[in-house]
Design an enzyme around this catalytic site. Structure first.
Site, PDB file in Angstrom:
ATOM      1  N   ASP A  13       9.859  -8.468 -16.545  1.00 16.75           N
ATOM      2  CA  ASP A  13      10.908  -9.353 -16.031  1.00 16.75           C
ATOM      3  C   ASP A  13      10.597  -9.869 -14.625  1.00 16.75           C
ATOM      4  O   ASP A  13      10.617 -11.070 -14.372  1.00 16.75           O
ATOM      5  CB  ASP A  13      12.266  -8.634 -15.991  1.00 16.75           C
ATOM      6  CG  ASP A  13      12.880  -8.481 -17.384  1.00 16.75           C
ATOM      7  OD1 ASP A  13      12.334  -9.061 -18.346  1.00 16.75           O
ATOM      8  OD2 ASP A  13      13.903  -7.784 -17.502  1.00 16.75           O
ATOM      9  N   ARG A  93      19.382   1.865  -5.673  1.00 15.77           N
ATOM     10  CA  ARG A  93      19.448   0.402  -5.523  1.00 15.77           C
ATOM     11  C   ARG A  93      19.788  -0.068  -4.117  1.00 15.77           C
ATOM     12  O   ARG A  93      19.181  -1.014  -3.618  1.00 15.77           O
ATOM     13  CB  ARG A  93      20.425  -0.210  -6.537  1.00 15.77           C
ATOM     14  CG  ARG A  93      20.050   0.013  -7.982  1.00 15.77           C
ATOM     15  CD  ARG A  93      18.634  -0.362  -8.265  1.00 15.77           C
ATOM     16  NE  ARG A  93      18.299  -0.212  -9.675  1.00 15.77           N
ATOM     17  CZ  ARG A  93      17.079  -0.187 -10.156  1.00 15.77           C
ATOM     18  NH1 ARG A  93      16.050  -0.305  -9.335  1.00 15.77           N
ATOM     19  NH2 ARG A  93      16.858  -0.040 -11.443  1.00 15.77           N
ATOM     20  N   ASP A 122      22.867  -3.275 -11.918  1.00 17.46           N
ATOM     21  CA  ASP A 122      22.015  -3.414 -10.741  1.00 17.46           C
ATOM     22  C   ASP A 122      22.216  -4.731 -10.000  1.00 17.46           C
ATOM     23  O   ASP A 122      22.085  -4.790  -8.778  1.00 17.46           O
ATOM     24  CB  ASP A 122      20.542  -3.232 -11.124  1.00 17.46           C
ATOM     25  CG  ASP A 122      20.261  -1.788 -11.519  1.00 17.46           C
ATOM     26  OD1 ASP A 122      20.982  -0.904 -11.026  1.00 17.46           O
ATOM     27  OD2 ASP A 122      19.334  -1.555 -12.317  1.00 17.46           O
ATOM     28  N   SER A 182      13.389   1.330 -22.253  1.00 13.68           N
ATOM     29  CA  SER A 182      13.563   0.770 -20.912  1.00 13.68           C
ATOM     30  C   SER A 182      13.853   1.945 -19.980  1.00 13.68           C
ATOM     31  O   SER A 182      14.826   2.678 -20.174  1.00 13.68           O
ATOM     32  CB  SER A 182      14.719  -0.228 -20.927  1.00 13.68           C
ATOM     33  OG  SER A 182      15.164  -0.433 -19.620  1.00 13.68           O
TER      34      SER A 182
HETATM   35  N1  ARG Z   1      23.086   2.811 -16.516  1.00  5.41           N
HETATM   36  C1  ARG Z   1      22.507   3.457 -15.398  1.00  5.41           C
HETATM   37  C2  ARG Z   1      23.066   2.912 -14.125  1.00  5.41           C
HETATM   38  O1  ARG Z   1      23.574   1.837 -14.122  1.00  5.41           O
HETATM   39  C3  ARG Z   1      20.999   3.462 -15.395  1.00  5.41           C
HETATM   40  C4  ARG Z   1      20.309   2.222 -15.845  1.00  5.41           C
HETATM   41  C5  ARG Z   1      18.843   2.364 -15.654  1.00  5.41           C
HETATM   42  N2  ARG Z   1      18.048   1.386 -16.294  1.00  5.41           N
HETATM   43  C6  ARG Z   1      17.176   1.613 -17.295  1.00  5.41           C
HETATM   44  N3  ARG Z   1      16.464   0.625 -17.722  1.00  5.41           N
HETATM   45  N4  ARG Z   1      17.046   2.767 -17.843  1.00  5.41           N
HETATM   46  O2  ARG Z   1      23.001   3.563 -13.104  1.00  5.41           O
END
Ligand code: ARG
Length: 406
Positions: A13, A93, A122, A182
């Site tokens: 991405d 983040r 994110d 992912s």
């Molecule tokens: N859902 C979790 C969060 O928003 C983790 C997302 C992480 N992304 C991934 N591609 N595993 O904190």
């Protein structure tokens, strides 16, 4: 010259974002920033190689120690949890965005790019930090905006279109065509989603786990461990003082070897989507369990009850990425005050996927041997009689009233 700072992971991405920014968004100078918060060294290296291949001005910023001290440690103090798992992606983040902002300021850029789609959390966390610290900066998210069609309209990118675009623009894409999961990874946790895991009923296959051993590979002998705390944060393992970063690294290893730290949850994302998430967070699971055990020894019943509410609010704010929120500061004032007594040590036993507290001690313990053992004059049991009689007065009155009203 139009300059943009791209928050860069090296994945498909964000890599596709680079030619897109040049061709569609008019940025002739793309600066890529990869922030190292403990993702695999191979990912960091791959980001460097790809950035070089795409001729960006690239920076790898090592933020591991800062991540543990300023993000994981506050999370320990607040027992940082969201819907039953130790928050990890969400606390990394803000730091990643913060580092991108620092770089932009240093290099005089006033635009940011990121690779988030429109479905996840994110985008909120990253843009919040950028908007807070550089309110006038432009922010673009090509993956969220979608693919530009010849008629000027946009539609969501499919993975195949993304790969085709990447290939046509010299973006190197090893093994991505059959990549199933992912994954997001930092020192505090590893999150795995996508593929069949999206089905809530699908049992996670062993192959998704990297940090934790499966039950049959765990050692038969339990591992006991003493964790020392000062001011609400861990400082030593088995009486050996360690730096925060070293402590987390070692704890991840020890707990992971004993299969501790797998969490499988249904998570409510900020936009309301329910998603199935798998986490591996060995150090976080053990350290939070130990921290709670020590808090329970040194805090009053009222403090504990109130703190669980404070922790929950803190966890939600952190999950939403509202790192500079005044309420978060207020909650932390309470949290930090109570943590001044969370000093001492906790003994844990790790065995075949479980982490159990087997002892705790603190100079601030509110436990008194004389009082609790009931065999001393300091606690006169006859004094209880009157108290027991009055217990539940209103509650008993209510019950009697209800019988009369029948
Ligand atoms: N859902 C979790 C969060 O928003 C983790 C997302 C992480 N992304 C991934 N591609 N595993 O904190």
């Amino acid at each position: 010259m139009q300059t943009i700072v791209l928050v860069y992971s090296g994945g498909l991405d964000t890599s596709v974002c680079i030619p897109l920014m040049r061709e569609e968004y008019g940025f002739d100078h793309v600066i890529t920033v990869t922030v190292d918060v403990g993702q695999p060294a191979e990912d960091i290296r791959q980001a460097e190689v790809r950035a070089r291949g795409l001729n960006t001005e690239h920076y790898t910023l090592d933020a591991k120690a800062e991540f543990v001290e300023k993000y994981c440690w506050p999370a320990v103090r607040a027992n940082g949890d969201y819907q039953g798992y130790p928050i990890s992606t969400s606390i990394a983040r803000p730091l990643i965005a913060l580092k991108a902002v620092e770089k932009a300021k240093e290099l005089g850029a006033n635009a940011f790019g990121h690779g988030c789609t429109g479905k996840g959390n994110d985008q909120f966390r990253i843009e919040y930090i950028m908007r807070t610290l550089m309110p006038d900066a432009e922010i673009i998210a090509p993956m969220r905006e979608g693919r530009l069609l010849p008629n000027g309209a946009r539609e969501p990118w499919t993975r195949t279109e993304e790969i085709d675009y990447a290939e046509a623009h010299g973006v190197e894409i090893p093994q991505t065509r059959d990549k199933i999961w992912s994954i997001d990874e930092n020192l505090w946790g590893r999150s795995i989603e996508g593929g069949h895991l999206e089905e809530p009923g699908y049992a996670p296959p062993e192959e998704i786990f990297q940090w934790t051993r499966g039950l049959k590979d765990c050692p038969d002998t339990p591992k006991t461990l003493k964790i020392g705390f000062e001011n609400g944060v861990p400082v030593s393992l088995d009486d050996k003082i360690l730096s925060p970063l070293e402590l987390v690294l070692q704890m991840n290893k020890i707990a992971g070897e004993n299969g501790v730290g797998r969490v499988d949850v249904m998570e409510d994302r900020m936009l309301g989507l329910k998603v199935r998430e798998n986490y591996e967070c060995p150090a976080a699971v053990v350290l939070l369990a130990a921290h709670k055990a020590l808090e329970a020894l040194v805090s009053t019943q009222g403090e504990l009850k109130f703190k669980s509410m404070v922790d929950r609010e803190w966890g939600e704010l952190a999950y939403k990425g509202l790192w500079f929120d005044p309420l978060k500061e207020d909650l932390e004032a309470f949290i930090n005050s109570i943590q001044t007594r969370v000093t001492g040590s906790v003994n844990m036993r790790l065995a075949k996927g479980s982490a159990v507290v087997i002892g705790r001690s603190s100079p601030y313990a509110l436990y008194n041997e004389d009082l609790a053992s009931f065999d001393s004059k300091t606690f006169d049991q006859a004094e209880s009689i009157g108290m027991v009689k009055i217990h539940g007065l209103q509650s008993r009155m209510y019950w009697q009233l209800k019988q009369k009203m029948k």
